[in-house]
Design a protein around this motif. Structure first.
Motif, mmCIF file in Angstrom:
data_model
loop_
_atom_site.group_PDB
_atom_site.id
_atom_site.type_symbol
_atom_site.label_atom_id
_atom_site.label_comp_id
_atom_site.label_asym_id
_atom_site.label_seq_id
_atom_site.Cartn_x
_atom_site.Cartn_y
_atom_site.Cartn_z
ATOM 1 N N HIS A 92 0.835 -1.211 0.000
ATOM 2 C CA HIS A 92 0.000 0.000 0.000
ATOM 3 C C HIS A 92 0.867 1.257 0.000
ATOM 4 N N HIS A 94 0.657 4.972 1.988
ATOM 5 C CA HIS A 94 -0.107 5.583 3.070
ATOM 6 C C HIS A 94 -1.018 6.641 2.446
ATOM 7 N N GLU A 101 7.490 5.359 7.489
ATOM 8 C CA GLU A 101 7.338 4.177 8.351
ATOM 9 C C GLU A 101 8.714 3.550 8.551
ATOM 10 N N TYR A 103 10.425 -0.385 9.514
ATOM 11 C CA TYR A 103 10.253 -1.808 9.784
ATOM 12 C C TYR A 103 11.546 -2.310 10.438
ATOM 13 N N HIS A 140 4.797 0.261 -0.334
ATOM 14 C CA HIS A 140 5.681 -0.779 0.206
ATOM 15 C C HIS A 140 4.958 -2.108 0.313
ATOM 16 N N HIS A 162 -4.302 3.935 4.999
ATOM 17 C CA HIS A 162 -3.802 2.990 3.995
ATOM 18 C C HIS A 162 -4.542 3.163 2.682
HETATM 19 ZN ZN ZN Z 1 2.654 0.993 5.704
#
Ligand code: ZN
Ligand code: S6P
Length: 192
Positions: A92, A94, A101, A103, A140, A162
């Protein structure tokens, strides 16, 4: 909008399984959620007919979805393929294109496919202890290229939202394929 105050809290993340406690939501996505996204649609339909297995799940500690808050969640992607294509998230943008973001890889091996609306693409290897930075405005998708589950912790801004539709429409530019020589990233146009 008046933001609901959130008190400080601690979460426990199991670094092996990616299990987060206490979570307030749990989302499972099954193979059928990848319809329209994979190269080998008949292989996907066989998988769906064969029990529609869970491909990944997301455990999240919800907070108000407003600027200033940070949403924390973990994703666990099972190992597997659809045809030759590794199990992966839908992916998706944002909805708020100013929201990035991070991770943090916990377990397993994978790739994060990224692309922006100028047509730039990137891929990042994600493994235990690796921190993938997703800048604002980049779609991503995470792909599990390992032999066991891939788990990672994500932290992103409360107001991000999203947008699945935009990337569903264009598709990701690359696919990650299992070959006898290991994972290979191929342009989508190359088909299988
Ligand atoms: Zn995300
Ligand atoms: C949220 C973050 C992840 C994904 C999760 C599932 O912004 O990027 O928590 O939601 O990995 O992926 P998807 O594409 O189905 O939301």
């Amino acid at each position: 909008m008046i933001a609901i105050p959130v008190l400080p809290f601690i979460l426990t993340v199991d670094l092996e399984s990616g299990w987060m406690e206490p979570h307030t939501s749990r989302l499972e996505r099954r193979a059928s959620a990848l319809r329209g996204q994979v190269a080998d649609a008949p292989a996907l339909e066989r998988l769906v007919a064969d029990g529609d297995p869970v491909v990944y799940e997301v455990l999240q500690r919800d907070v108000p979805e407003v600027t200033g808050q940070l949403i924390c969640c973990t994703t666990v992607i099972q190992a597997g393929t659809v045809g030759a294509e590794y199990f992966m998230t839908k992916g998706h943008y944002h909805a708020d294109r100013t929201a990035g973001e991070v991770y943090l890889g916990l377990r397993g091996r994978g790739l994060v496919l990224l692309q922006n609306e100028d047509g730039d693409t990137e891929e990042l290897a994600l493994g235990r202890g690796g921190l993938a930075y997703v800048p604002p405005g980049w779609a991503h998708r995470t792909v599990n290229t390992g032999e066991g589950p891939l788990s990672f912790l994500a932290v992103y801004p409360g107001q991000a939202g999203h947008d699945y539709a935009t990337i569903e429409h264009t598709g990701f530019a690359h696919r990650v394929i299992s070959t006898s020589g290991g994972p290979v990233v191929r342009p989508k146009e190359a088909g299988r």
